[in-house]
Design a protein around this motif. Structure first.
Motif, PDB file in Angstrom:
ATOM      1  N   VAL A 138       0.848  -1.184   0.000  1.00  0.00           N
ATOM      2  CA  VAL A 138       0.000   0.000   0.000  1.00  0.00           C
ATOM      3  C   VAL A 138       0.886   1.237   0.000  1.00  0.00           C
ATOM      4  N   ALA A 139       0.649   2.155  -0.933  1.00  0.00           N
ATOM      5  CA  ALA A 139       1.404   3.405  -0.978  1.00  0.00           C
ATOM      6  C   ALA A 139       1.043   4.262   0.231  1.00  0.00           C
ATOM      7  N   ASP A 140       1.975   5.119   0.638  1.00  0.00           N
ATOM      8  CA  ASP A 140       1.744   5.963   1.814  1.00  0.00           C
ATOM      9  C   ASP A 140       0.473   6.807   1.699  1.00  0.00           C
ATOM     10  N   VAL A 141       0.127   7.263   0.507  1.00  0.00           N
ATOM     11  CA  VAL A 141      -1.072   8.094   0.336  1.00  0.00           C
ATOM     12  C   VAL A 141      -2.364   7.288   0.454  1.00  0.00           C
ATOM     13  N   ASP A 142      -2.244   5.955   0.480  1.00  0.00           N
ATOM     14  CA  ASP A 142      -3.428   5.090   0.507  1.00  0.00           C
ATOM     15  C   ASP A 142      -3.681   4.441   1.860  1.00  0.00           C
ATOM     16  N   TRP A 143      -3.059   4.968   2.915  1.00  0.00           N
ATOM     17  CA  TRP A 143      -3.401   4.492   4.260  1.00  0.00           C
ATOM     18  C   TRP A 143      -3.233   5.638   5.235  1.00  0.00           C
ATOM     19  N   GLN A 144      -3.999   5.551   6.313  1.00  0.00           N
ATOM     20  CA  GLN A 144      -3.991   6.616   7.314  1.00  0.00           C
ATOM     21  C   GLN A 144      -4.102   6.022   8.708  1.00  0.00           C
ATOM     22  N   SER A 145      -3.591   6.784   9.665  1.00  0.00           N
ATOM     23  CA  SER A 145      -3.731   6.448  11.070  1.00  0.00           C
ATOM     24  C   SER A 145      -4.333   7.655  11.766  1.00  0.00           C
ATOM     25  N   LYS A 146      -5.407   7.420  12.524  1.00  0.00           N
ATOM     26  CA  LYS A 146      -6.044   8.503  13.261  1.00  0.00           C
ATOM     27  C   LYS A 146      -6.631   7.946  14.541  1.00  0.00           C
ATOM     28  N   ASP A 147      -6.296   8.576  15.643  1.00  0.00           N
ATOM     29  CA  ASP A 147      -6.812   8.169  16.951  1.00  0.00           C
ATOM     30  C   ASP A 147      -6.548   6.692  17.251  1.00  0.00           C
ATOM     31  N   GLY A 148      -5.395   6.198  16.828  1.00  0.00           N
ATOM     32  CA  GLY A 148      -5.018   4.820  17.127  1.00  0.00           C
ATOM     33  C   GLY A 148      -5.650   3.768  16.243  1.00  0.00           C
ATOM     34  N   HIS A 149      -6.326   4.196  15.173  1.00  0.00           N
ATOM     35  CA  HIS A 149      -6.965   3.253  14.249  1.00  0.00           C
ATOM     36  C   HIS A 149      -6.464   3.522  12.837  1.00  0.00           C
ATOM     37  N   TYR A 150      -6.518   2.500  12.009  1.00  0.00           N
ATOM     38  CA  TYR A 150      -6.033   2.608  10.642  1.00  0.00           C
ATOM     39  C   TYR A 150      -7.190   2.478   9.655  1.00  0.00           C
ATOM     40  N   ARG A 151      -6.933   3.005   8.451  1.00  0.00           N
ATOM     41  CA  ARG A 151      -7.811   2.748   7.320  1.00  0.00           C
ATOM     42  C   ARG A 151      -6.954   2.742   6.070  1.00  0.00           C
ATOM     43  N   VAL A 152      -7.437   2.067   5.052  1.00  0.00           N
ATOM     44  CA  VAL A 152      -6.680   1.888   3.825  1.00  0.00           C
ATOM     45  C   VAL A 152      -7.606   2.106   2.630  1.00  0.00           C
ATOM     46  N   ARG A 153      -7.045   2.679   1.563  1.00  0.00           N
ATOM     47  CA  ARG A 153      -7.830   2.867   0.341  1.00  0.00           C
ATOM     48  C   ARG A 153      -7.497   1.745  -0.633  1.00  0.00           C
ATOM     49  N   LEU A 154      -8.516   0.959  -0.958  1.00  0.00           N
ATOM     50  CA  LEU A 154      -8.387  -0.136  -1.916  1.00  0.00           C
ATOM     51  C   LEU A 154      -9.463   0.019  -2.980  1.00  0.00           C
ATOM     52  N   TRP A 155      -9.066  -0.061  -4.221  1.00  0.00           N
ATOM     53  CA  TRP A 155      -9.990   0.024  -5.347  1.00  0.00           C
ATOM     54  C   TRP A 155     -10.907   1.245  -5.244  1.00  0.00           C
ATOM     55  N   GLY A 156     -10.309   2.367  -4.815  1.00  0.00           N
ATOM     56  CA  GLY A 156     -11.030   3.632  -4.775  1.00  0.00           C
ATOM     57  C   GLY A 156     -11.919   3.855  -3.569  1.00  0.00           C
ATOM     58  N   GLN A 157     -11.909   2.956  -2.606  1.00  0.00           N
ATOM     59  CA  GLN A 157     -12.744   3.153  -1.418  1.00  0.00           C
ATOM     60  C   GLN A 157     -11.917   2.995  -0.145  1.00  0.00           C
ATOM     61  N   TRP A 158     -12.248   3.799   0.858  1.00  0.00           N
ATOM     62  CA  TRP A 158     -11.571   3.718   2.153  1.00  0.00           C
ATOM     63  C   TRP A 158     -12.224   2.631   2.989  1.00  0.00           C
ATOM     64  N   ILE A 159     -11.394   1.782   3.569  1.00  0.00           N
ATOM     65  CA  ILE A 159     -11.865   0.667   4.380  1.00  0.00           C
ATOM     66  C   ILE A 159     -11.208   0.766   5.751  1.00  0.00           C
ATOM     67  N   ASP A 160     -12.013   0.763   6.805  1.00  0.00           N
ATOM     68  CA  ASP A 160     -11.488   0.773   8.169  1.00  0.00           C
ATOM     69  C   ASP A 160     -10.863  -0.575   8.479  1.00  0.00           C
ATOM     70  N   ILE A 161      -9.703  -0.527   9.122  1.00  0.00           N
ATOM     71  CA  ILE A 161      -9.002  -1.753   9.506  1.00  0.00           C
ATOM     72  C   ILE A 161      -9.472  -2.154  10.899  1.00  0.00           C
ATOM     73  N   PRO A 162     -10.026  -3.352  11.047  1.00  0.00           N
ATOM     74  CA  PRO A 162     -10.386  -3.806  12.397  1.00  0.00           C
ATOM     75  C   PRO A 162      -9.133  -3.914  13.268  1.00  0.00           C
ATOM     76  N   ASP A 163      -9.256  -3.557  14.522  1.00  0.00           N
ATOM     77  CA  ASP A 163      -8.101  -3.595  15.425  1.00  0.00           C
ATOM     78  C   ASP A 163      -7.456  -4.976  15.480  1.00  0.00           C
ATOM     79  N   ASP A 164      -8.257  -6.030  15.396  1.00  0.00           N
ATOM     80  CA  ASP A 164      -7.680  -7.370  15.486  1.00  0.00           C
ATOM     81  C   ASP A 164      -7.010  -7.824  14.189  1.00  0.00           C
ATOM     82  N   ALA A 165      -7.070  -7.016  13.134  1.00  0.00           N
ATOM     83  CA  ALA A 165      -6.378  -7.337  11.885  1.00  0.00           C
ATOM     84  C   ALA A 165      -4.985  -6.722  11.821  1.00  0.00           C
ATOM     85  N   VAL A 166      -4.668  -5.829  12.769  1.00  0.00           N
ATOM     86  CA  VAL A 166      -3.384  -5.136  12.762  1.00  0.00           C
ATOM     87  C   VAL A 166      -2.286  -6.051  13.308  1.00  0.00           C
ATOM     88  N   ILE A 167      -1.207  -6.167  12.548  1.00  0.00           N
ATOM     89  CA  ILE A 167      -0.036  -6.925  12.992  1.00  0.00           C
ATOM     90  C   ILE A 167       0.801  -5.980  13.847  1.00  0.00           C
TER      91      ILE A 167
END
Length: 117
Positions: free
Chosen positions: A57-86
């Motif tokens: 994932v390119a740097d422009v396609d993921w974000q961290s805010k308030d301890g949570h992540y989200r990623v842009r895939l195929w043009g849509q932002w998807i919230d990352i569940p906390d239990d999916a984070v390595i």
């Protein structure tokens, strides 16, 4: 009656493929020194598979805010569940995500945050 046959013809493959991740490991990373580490990665959702199954994932396609992540895939932002984070240190340095496609859309099995350099 033709509508019914068309619906069944479209539904059967969709049900068969639902929930299966698309694997792309054709052996090109077999000699990588990081392969055993990638193969051992797991999140709270289970094993992540290997480097070949994840997507960078390119740097422009993921974000961290308030301890949570989200990623842009195929043009849509998807919230990352906390239990999916390595949570272990990222040896590869690059951000990676392991998406899965299912009946309710895209879900994230694993997310490996990078350094945002």
């Amino acid at each position: 009656m033709n509508f019914f046959r068309i619906a069944v013809a479209l539904l059967v493959p969709a049900v068969f493929l639902a929930g299966h991740a698309v694997a792309r490991d054709e052996g090109r990373y077999a000699d990588s020194p990081l392969k055993p580490w990638f193969d051992s990665l797991k999140s709270g959702k289970g094993p992540c598979c290997s480097d070949a199954d994840g997507s960078v994932v390119a740097d422009v396609d993921w974000q961290s805010k308030d301890g949570h992540y989200r990623v842009r895939l195929w043009g849509q932002w998807i919230d990352i569940p906390d239990d999916a984070v390595i949570t272990e240190p990222n040896r590869a340095g690059r951000t990676m995500v392991w998406p899965m496609w299912g009946t309710v859309g895209i879900s994230i099995r694993c997310f490996l945050p990078g350094s945002m350099t």
